[in-house]
Write an enzyme that holds these catalytic residues in place. Sequence first.
Site, short mmCIF file in Angstrom:
data_model
loop_
_atom_site.label_atom_id
_atom_site.label_comp_id
_atom_site.label_asym_id
_atom_site.label_seq_id
_atom_site.Cartn_x
_atom_site.Cartn_y
_atom_site.Cartn_z
CG HIS A 144 -35.90 -10.08 7.41
ND1 HIS A 144 -34.72 -9.40 7.29
CD2 HIS A 144 -36.42 -10.12 6.17
CE1 HIS A 144 -34.53 -9.04 6.03
NE2 HIS A 144 -35.56 -9.47 5.33
CD GLU A 202 -44.70 -6.99 13.07
OE1 GLU A 202 -45.82 -7.17 13.57
OE2 GLU A 202 -44.17 -7.79 12.28
CE LYS A 252 -32.36 -1.91 1.12
NZ LYS A 252 -32.59 -3.22 0.47
N GLY A 310 -29.64 -1.06 -3.11
CA GLY A 310 -30.72 -1.61 -3.92
C GLY A 310 -31.37 -2.80 -3.22
CB ALA A 311 -34.25 -4.95 -4.20
NE ARG A 312 -32.49 -11.27 -0.94
CZ ARG A 312 -33.50 -10.87 -0.17
NH1 ARG A 312 -33.40 -9.77 0.55
NH2 ARG A 312 -34.60 -11.55 -0.08
CG ASP A 358 -34.79 -3.10 7.22
OD1 ASP A 358 -35.18 -2.60 6.16
OD2 ASP A 358 -34.04 -4.09 7.28
CB THR A 386 -41.61 0.50 7.95
OG1 THR A 386 -40.66 0.02 7.00
CG2 THR A 386 -40.95 1.45 8.93
#
Length: 184
Positions: free
Chosen positions: A56, A69, A21, A16-18, A90, A41
Amino acid sequence: MASKPLTNHLLYISGGARSGKSRYAEQRALALTGPRRYIATCPVIDDEMAVRIDRHQQRRADQGWQTIEEPVDLVAALDASRDSAVVLIDCVTLWINNLLYVAETEQQTLDEDAIHRLTLQMIDAARQGQRTVIFVSNELGMGIVPADALSRHYRDLIGRCNQTLAAHADEAVFLVSGLPLSLK
Ligand SMILES: Nc1nc2c(ncn2[C@@H]2O[C@H](COP(=O)(O)OP(=O)(O)OP(=O)(O)O)[C@@H](O)[C@H]2O)c(=O)[nH]1
């Protein structure tokens, strides 16, 4: 100590989000030796996203990553990364978001079969060369059913793509609250 990259290894990571992963995926890549490529992406759509991305990038700084990118053409990005020992994509979820946006703009439909075909092409590109390729995706559809048709369609496309990736991966891991759960 970093270990040798596995030969032609596909690792699929969802969550899931946060859920942690991205960090887990990076740790797995850092455990391998050789040149590392990060394929992002995520389009920079607003200031908040720019801050996230900057966080990040700072985390990856000085860890030997080269970043590409590429919001749409992941086959080309994978082909351009053949010299890398580890490639981390990612994330797949935003790739599908971007494909859907392009399709909508060009008034074309993007159905599950098309996503399945595109996912297989991406897997085929990932299988070229002696390297580990890590796919990060979101596990959607575990909450309430979205109220609008486009969101439901998006959720279904992600689910189909995730199934294809998991089926073809050598290893699949689900991140829950920061903890990895091995699926395969
Ligand atoms: N454009 C671009 N995007 C990046 C870069 N580095 C990371 N990202 C994007 O950052 C996104 C992930 O950021 P977050 O939203 O903070 O992570 P999350 O998926 O919610 O949380 P976790 O599950 O903890 O990873 C991915 O979609 C990446 O594509 C970069 O250098 N450039």
